[in-house]
Design a protein around this motif. Structure first.
Motif, short mmCIF file in Angstrom:
data_model
loop_
_atom_site.label_atom_id
_atom_site.label_comp_id
_atom_site.label_asym_id
_atom_site.label_seq_id
_atom_site.Cartn_x
_atom_site.Cartn_y
_atom_site.Cartn_z
N HIS A 65 45.63 92.99 49.35
CA HIS A 65 46.07 93.22 47.87
C HIS A 65 45.89 91.61 47.50
O HIS A 65 46.30 91.61 46.03
N ILE A 66 45.61 90.80 47.75
CA ILE A 66 45.04 89.42 47.17
C ILE A 66 43.63 89.32 47.58
O ILE A 66 43.15 87.93 47.50
N SER A 67 42.83 90.33 47.36
CA SER A 67 41.35 90.30 47.66
C SER A 67 40.60 91.00 46.59
O SER A 67 41.19 92.05 46.17
N ALA A 68 39.53 90.50 46.20
CA ALA A 68 38.58 91.22 45.37
C ALA A 68 37.63 91.94 45.81
O ALA A 68 36.92 92.85 45.21
N ILE A 69 37.57 91.98 47.42
CA ILE A 69 36.79 92.73 48.13
C ILE A 69 37.16 93.90 49.13
O ILE A 69 36.29 94.71 49.68
N LYS A 70 38.31 93.52 49.67
CA LYS A 70 38.70 94.13 50.93
C LYS A 70 39.29 95.61 50.31
O LYS A 70 39.48 95.82 49.24
N GLY A 71 39.32 96.52 51.27
CA GLY A 71 40.18 97.70 51.10
C GLY A 71 38.83 98.68 50.48
O GLY A 71 39.53 99.60 49.65
#
Length: 437
Positions: A195-201
């Protein structure tokens, strides 16, 4: 996992993943180290990828995909097993290009000439991790609908590939470090990371314009694709609200950077988009910790032990140690192999890791004719260069003092038992055993 004939042949001989095994071996530890070595051998990607990656073909669940019908084939491989997975894949597929991202301390295995290598940081991301993410995005954006991408994903990806969102890199590094020392499970740590990433999940797949398949090695208890590698090529079933619950659970509200707390609170209020909740491409788990345990059990039986397996050990390391002791029979010539990933709340300034601490906690409660060992299949345990430790008859003096300072490594340095493998180019969590001679 069914132990294949070729692996059985290897396991029937002596294995030497443990570099200092000959020097460490004695009448008490010899069998234990042989069994541990068997688990490390079984973690190598070549033994399971061959079931899924054929000559210019891929097995995707029950479907076979012929790669000859696509214009170009590209590879994106990330994690502690990235180069060894790439090494095998390149023997079966003629890639037109690709990227392999591995930890900085790795000596690269031989891989295809069209594959670029990027070294990045683990377990805390760095600028190379961000650079790696931007390179992967540029590659995906450059592809056409008639191309195909093969993703090879393994543990360590969460830090090796990073693109902070809503916070800067230093704030994300601090957040990761705090979470890893808090005693939070990897499920909880990765929920916040996503949730502080632009690529994960699964967010990185918004740049994908063609078909793809992802082959994943599991380094988490429960083999949850949402959690492995922070769900890089999958999706995410956690929410901003879950993240705030985790922060509260471990009392991190005032320890995390204010920008992180503002970001998470904005997400809870619906001011930020949630992570994807449905997978875009097929993700196939190709290997798990259970594969290592089956190989270890096979080896233990070859050595004449009455053997049982304890799967998915997890939770606080002190509770894990107690469960292992309670499960073991302590009968002569008996062996319990176990695997998973306990958590350690770091409150001291010593050196060690969850495997060394687990062995030390068990050591204080076993008889002299019992041997216990535990290692990380990646070859690195905590903030040390060792994979783990074995304990047979070393002094039990002052164990509590070493544990109080999270200084298990110093104990084993003094009394012996540290296991050295170096990076193993794989990662299927931790493996261990307890046996009676």
């Amino acid at each position: 996992m069914y132990v294949t004939d070729d692996l059985k042949f290897v396991l029937s001989t002596q294995c030497f993943v443990i570099k200092n095994k000959i020097r460490m071996c004695d009448n008490k530890t010899s069998d234990a180290l042989e069994i541990i070595d068997a688990g490390l051998v079984a973690a190598q990607p070549k033994y399971f990828l061959r079931k899924f990656i054929k000559k210019n073909k891929l097995l995707v669940r029950s479907k076979t995909i012929s790669l000859s019908k696509f214009r170009r084939i590209y590879l994106v491989s990330v994690g502690k097993a990235a180069d060894s997975m790439t090494e095998f894949a390149c023997t079966k597929i003629n890639f037109d290009g690709g990227i392999t991202i591995i930890p900085k301390n790795y000596k690269v295995k031989h891989i295809g000439k069209n594959i670029d290598i990027i070294h990045a940081s683990h377990p805390i991301p760095d600028r190379c991790s961000v650079m790696a993410a931007t390179f992967v995005i540029k590659l995906l954006q450059s592809l056409n609908p008639d191309d195909f991408v093969v993703f090879l994903i393994s543990g360590g990806t969460s830090s090796l590939l990073a693109l902070p969102w809503g916070v800067d890199l230093n704030q994300k590094k601090k957040t990761t470090e705090i979470l890893l020392k808090s005693g939070a499970s990897i499920h909880e740590v990765n929920a916040v990371r996503k949730h502080i990433s632009a690529i994960k999940g699964g967010q990185i797949l918004q740049h994908l314009k063609c078909q793809a398949a992802s082959y994943v090695m599991s380094d988490v208890v429960g083999d949850d694709l949402n959690v492995i590698a922070s769900g890089l090529t999958y999706c995410d079933n956690s929410t901003y609200a879950d993240c705030l619950k985790i922060v509260t659970k471990y009392g991190l509200e005032k320890r995390l950077p204010p920008s992180v707390m503002r970001h998470l609170n904005a997400g809870v209020k619906g001011l930020l988009p949630e992570t994807p909740k449905r997978p875009k491409i097929p993700n196939i788990i190709v290997a798990t910790n259970a594969d290592c345990l089956e190989a270890m059990a096979y080896k233990a039986k070859l050595l004449g032990y009455d053997t049982k397996i304890l799967h998915s050990v997890h939770g606080p390391v002190n509770i894990t140690a107690k469960k292992i002791i309670e499960t073991f029979s302590f009968k002569k010539k008996s062996c319990l192999v176990f695997g998973g990933e306990p958590t350690v709340f770091v409150h001291g300034a010593g050196k060690g890791g969850r495997n060394q601490e687990l062995v030390l906690r068990i050591a204080g409660n076993i008889k002299d004719n019992v041997v216990v060992a535990s290692v990380g299949t990646d070859g690195i345990d905590g903030n040390t260069k060792h994979a783990g430790a074995v304990f047979s008859s070393a002094s039990k003096n002052h164990i509590a003092t070493y544990l109080k300072n999270n200084d298990s490594n110093s104990f084993f340095r003094k009394y012996g038992g540290l296991i050295l493998t170096g990076p193993t180019h794989t990662n299927l969590m931790d493996i261990g055993l307890i046996l009676s001679e």
